[in-house]
Design a protein around this motif. Structure first.
Motif, PDB file in Angstrom:
ATOM      1  N   GLN A  13       0.830  -1.194   0.000  1.00 39.74           N
ATOM      2  CA  GLN A  13       0.000   0.000   0.000  1.00 39.74           C
ATOM      3  C   GLN A  13       0.868   1.248   0.000  1.00 39.74           C
ATOM      4  OE1 GLN A  13      -2.694  -0.193   3.323  1.00 39.74           O
ATOM      5  NE2 GLN A  13      -3.844  -1.910   2.480  1.00 39.74           N
ATOM      6  N   ALA A  14       0.310   2.344  -0.460  1.00 39.42           N
ATOM      7  CA  ALA A  14       1.030   3.609  -0.461  1.00 39.42           C
ATOM      8  C   ALA A  14       1.551   3.920   0.937  1.00 39.42           C
ATOM      9  CB  ALA A  14       0.126   4.728  -0.960  1.00 39.42           C
ATOM     10  N   GLY A  15       2.808   4.353   1.000  1.00 38.20           N
ATOM     11  CA  GLY A  15       3.438   4.666   2.259  1.00 38.20           C
ATOM     12  C   GLY A  15       4.251   3.524   2.844  1.00 38.20           C
ATOM     13  N   ASP A  16       4.072   2.329   2.310  1.00 36.19           N
ATOM     14  CA  ASP A  16       4.810   1.165   2.794  1.00 36.19           C
ATOM     15  C   ASP A  16       6.220   1.123   2.225  1.00 36.19           C
ATOM     16  OD1 ASP A  16       2.622   0.403   4.253  1.00 36.19           O
ATOM     17  OD2 ASP A  16       2.047  -1.254   2.930  1.00 36.19           O
ATOM     18  N   SER A  17       6.979   0.125   2.646  1.00 35.72           N
ATOM     19  CA  SER A  17       8.358  -0.038   2.209  1.00 35.72           C
ATOM     20  C   SER A  17       8.607  -1.428   1.644  1.00 35.72           C
ATOM     21  CB  SER A  17       9.321   0.189   3.384  1.00 35.72           C
ATOM     22  OG  SER A  17       9.238   1.504   3.888  1.00 35.72           O
ATOM     23  N   LEU A  18       9.592  -1.513   0.777  1.00 34.53           N
ATOM     24  CA  LEU A  18      10.072  -2.772   0.230  1.00 34.53           C
ATOM     25  C   LEU A  18      11.576  -2.672   0.066  1.00 34.53           C
ATOM     26  CD1 LEU A  18       7.631  -3.707  -2.691  1.00 34.53           C
ATOM     27  CD2 LEU A  18       7.977  -5.014  -0.588  1.00 34.53           C
ATOM     28  N   ARG A  19      12.252  -3.796   0.137  1.00 39.13           N
ATOM     29  CA  ARG A  19      13.663  -3.837  -0.183  1.00 39.13           C
ATOM     30  C   ARG A  19      13.893  -4.853  -1.283  1.00 39.13           C
ATOM     31  NH1 ARG A  19      19.003  -5.416   3.400  1.00 39.13           N
ATOM     32  NH2 ARG A  19      18.148  -7.525   3.076  1.00 39.13           N
ATOM     33  N   LEU A  20      14.377  -4.375  -2.407  1.00 39.51           N
ATOM     34  CA  LEU A  20      14.700  -5.236  -3.530  1.00 39.51           C
ATOM     35  C   LEU A  20      16.147  -5.692  -3.419  1.00 39.51           C
ATOM     36  CD1 LEU A  20      13.079  -3.260  -6.492  1.00 39.51           C
ATOM     37  CD2 LEU A  20      12.018  -4.902  -4.911  1.00 39.51           C
ATOM     38  N   SER A  21      16.399  -6.911  -3.853  1.00 36.96           N
ATOM     39  CA  SER A  21      17.743  -7.452  -3.860  1.00 36.96           C
ATOM     40  C   SER A  21      18.109  -7.897  -5.260  1.00 36.96           C
ATOM     41  CB  SER A  21      17.860  -8.650  -2.904  1.00 36.96           C
ATOM     42  OG  SER A  21      17.616  -8.265  -1.570  1.00 36.96           O
ATOM     43  N   CYS A  22      19.377  -7.785  -5.588  1.00 34.69           N
ATOM     44  CA  CYS A  22      19.893  -8.224  -6.875  1.00 34.69           C
ATOM     45  C   CYS A  22      21.130  -9.059  -6.613  1.00 34.69           C
ATOM     46  CB  CYS A  22      20.223  -7.020  -7.757  1.00 34.69           C
ATOM     47  SG  CYS A  22      21.053  -7.432  -9.307  1.00 34.69           S
ATOM     48  N   ALA A  23      21.026 -10.344  -6.874  1.00 31.47           N
ATOM     49  CA  ALA A  23      22.136 -11.262  -6.665  1.00 31.47           C
ATOM     50  C   ALA A  23      22.908 -11.439  -7.969  1.00 31.47           C
ATOM     51  CB  ALA A  23      21.625 -12.602  -6.164  1.00 31.47           C
ATOM     52  N   ALA A  24      24.208 -11.218  -7.917  1.00 30.49           N
ATOM     53  CA  ALA A  24      25.066 -11.332  -9.088  1.00 30.49           C
ATOM     54  C   ALA A  24      25.969 -12.546  -8.970  1.00 30.49           C
ATOM     55  CB  ALA A  24      25.916 -10.072  -9.250  1.00 30.49           C
ATOM     56  N   SER A  25      26.241 -13.171 -10.111  1.00 30.98           N
ATOM     57  CA  SER A  25      27.037 -14.398 -10.108  1.00 30.98           C
ATOM     58  C   SER A  25      28.513 -14.186 -10.388  1.00 30.98           C
ATOM     59  CB  SER A  25      26.465 -15.384 -11.128  1.00 30.98           C
ATOM     60  OG  SER A  25      26.552 -14.857 -12.442  1.00 30.98           O
ATOM     61  N   GLY A  26      28.874 -13.102 -11.040  1.00 30.71           N
ATOM     62  CA  GLY A  26      30.247 -12.886 -11.461  1.00 30.71           C
ATOM     63  C   GLY A  26      31.192 -12.520 -10.331  1.00 30.71           C
ATOM     64  N   ARG A  27      32.398 -13.072 -10.384  1.00 30.09           N
ATOM     65  CA  ARG A  27      33.394 -12.746  -9.365  1.00 30.09           C
ATOM     66  C   ARG A  27      33.965 -11.347  -9.558  1.00 30.09           C
ATOM     67  NH1 ARG A  27      38.744 -16.380 -10.909  1.00 30.09           N
ATOM     68  NH2 ARG A  27      39.151 -15.431 -12.963  1.00 30.09           N
ATOM     69  N   THR A  28      33.721 -10.758 -10.733  1.00 28.12           N
ATOM     70  CA  THR A  28      34.151  -9.394 -11.017  1.00 28.12           C
ATOM     71  C   THR A  28      33.060  -8.374 -10.702  1.00 28.12           C
ATOM     72  OG1 THR A  28      33.477  -9.590 -13.341  1.00 28.12           O
ATOM     73  CG2 THR A  28      35.754 -10.136 -12.798  1.00 28.12           C
ATOM     74  N   PHE A  29      32.093  -8.779  -9.924  1.00 24.82           N
ATOM     75  CA  PHE A  29      30.971  -7.947  -9.550  1.00 24.82           C
ATOM     76  C   PHE A  29      31.393  -6.564  -9.072  1.00 24.82           C
ATOM     77  CE2 PHE A  29      28.302  -6.535  -5.962  1.00 24.82           C
ATOM     78  CZ  PHE A  29      27.110  -6.307  -6.620  1.00 24.82           C
ATOM     79  N   SER A  30      32.408  -6.499  -8.237  1.00 27.13           N
ATOM     80  CA  SER A  30      32.831  -5.233  -7.651  1.00 27.13           C
ATOM     81  C   SER A  30      33.429  -4.266  -8.661  1.00 27.13           C
ATOM     82  CB  SER A  30      33.830  -5.482  -6.513  1.00 27.13           C
ATOM     83  OG  SER A  30      34.998  -6.119  -6.991  1.00 27.13           O
ATOM     84  N   SER A  31      33.737  -4.724  -9.861  1.00 26.05           N
ATOM     85  CA  SER A  31      34.308  -3.869 -10.891  1.00 26.05           C
ATOM     86  C   SER A  31      33.257  -3.105 -11.687  1.00 26.05           C
ATOM     87  CB  SER A  31      35.156  -4.698 -11.856  1.00 26.05           C
ATOM     88  OG  SER A  31      36.247  -5.313 -11.189  1.00 26.05           O
ATOM     89  N   TYR A  32      31.996  -3.425 -11.470  1.00 30.70           N
ATOM     90  CA  TYR A  32      30.907  -2.821 -12.226  1.00 30.70           C
ATOM     91  C   TYR A  32      30.187  -1.746 -11.438  1.00 30.70           C
ATOM     92  CZ  TYR A  32      31.218  -6.796 -15.446  1.00 30.70           C
ATOM     93  OH  TYR A  32      31.641  -7.735 -16.352  1.00 30.70           O
ATOM     94  N   ALA A  33      29.708  -0.747 -12.176  1.00 31.81           N
ATOM     95  CA  ALA A  33      28.702   0.137 -11.618  1.00 31.81           C
ATOM     96  C   ALA A  33      27.376  -0.618 -11.703  1.00 31.81           C
ATOM     97  CB  ALA A  33      28.622   1.435 -12.412  1.00 31.81           C
ATOM     98  N   MET A  34      26.595  -0.578 -10.656  1.00 33.22           N
ATOM     99  CA  MET A  34      25.316  -1.278 -10.621  1.00 33.22           C
ATOM    100  C   MET A  34      24.180  -0.267 -10.606  1.00 33.22           C
ATOM    101  SD  MET A  34      26.311  -4.394 -10.670  1.00 33.22           S
ATOM    102  CE  MET A  34      24.698  -5.153 -10.434  1.00 33.22           C
ATOM    103  N   GLY A  35      23.101  -0.619 -11.269  1.00 33.17           N
ATOM    104  CA  GLY A  35      21.983   0.301 -11.339  1.00 33.17           C
ATOM    105  C   GLY A  35      20.638  -0.386 -11.208  1.00 33.17           C
TER     106      GLY A  35
END
Length: 122
Positions: A13-35
Motif C-alpha cells: 500500500q502507499a506509504g509502505d516499504s520494500l527492499r529489492l535485492s539483486c544477486a550477481a554471479s560474477g566474481r568481477t561484480f565489484s568492478s561494475y557500476a550497478m543500477g
C-alpha cells in the motif's frame, strides 16, 4: 559474464516499504557500476539509481530521499531500499551492471536481470 537475479518485489500500500535485492554471479561484480531501472507498461525503461565500486550513488529526482541503493561486494548483492512508496512507483524493477565508473543511461548497461514486479496500491 555477469548474471543478475532480482527479488523482493510485491504488492504493498502507499506509504509502505520494500527492499529489492539483486544477486550477481560474477566474481568481477565489484568492478561494475550497478543500477536499478524501472518500466511500467507502455512506458520507456527509466533510470532509478546507481552505485559504483567506491559506493558513490546517484538517484533519479523522482525517488531521491525515498529510495536508497547499496551494495555488499562480499555477498555480490545490490539492494534498493524503497520507502514511502507511491502508486506511481508501480513498475517492473530491473537490476543492471555497467562496465563504467558511473552509469545513468540504460544504453550504458551491459547486463540485465529479468525484473521483479512492484505494485503500490493507493
Amino acid at each position: 559474464q555477469v548474471q543478475l537475479v532480482e527479488s523482493g518485489g510485491g504488492l504493498v500500500q502507499a506509504g509502505d516499504s520494500l527492499r529489492l535485492s539483486c544477486a550477481a554471479s560474477g566474481r568481477t561484480f565489484s568492478s561494475y557500476a550497478m543500477g536499478w531501472f524501472r518500466q511500467a507498461p507502455g512506458k520507456e525503461r527509466e533510470f532509478v539509481a546507481t552505485i559504483n565500486w567506491s559506493s558513490s550513488t546517484y538517484y533519479a529526482g523522482s525517488v531521491k530521499g525515498r529510495f536508497t541503493i547499496s551494495r555488499d561486494n562480499a555477498k555480490n548483492t545490490v539492494y534498493l531500499q524503497m520507502d514511502s512508496l507511491k502508486p506511481e512507483d508501480t513498475a517492473v524493477y530491473y537490476c543492471a551492471a555497467a562496465v563504467l565508473w558511473v552509469a545513468t543511461r540504460k544504453g550504458e548497461y551491459e547486463y540485465w536481470g529479468q525484473g521483479t514486479q512492484v505494485t503500490v496500491s493507493s
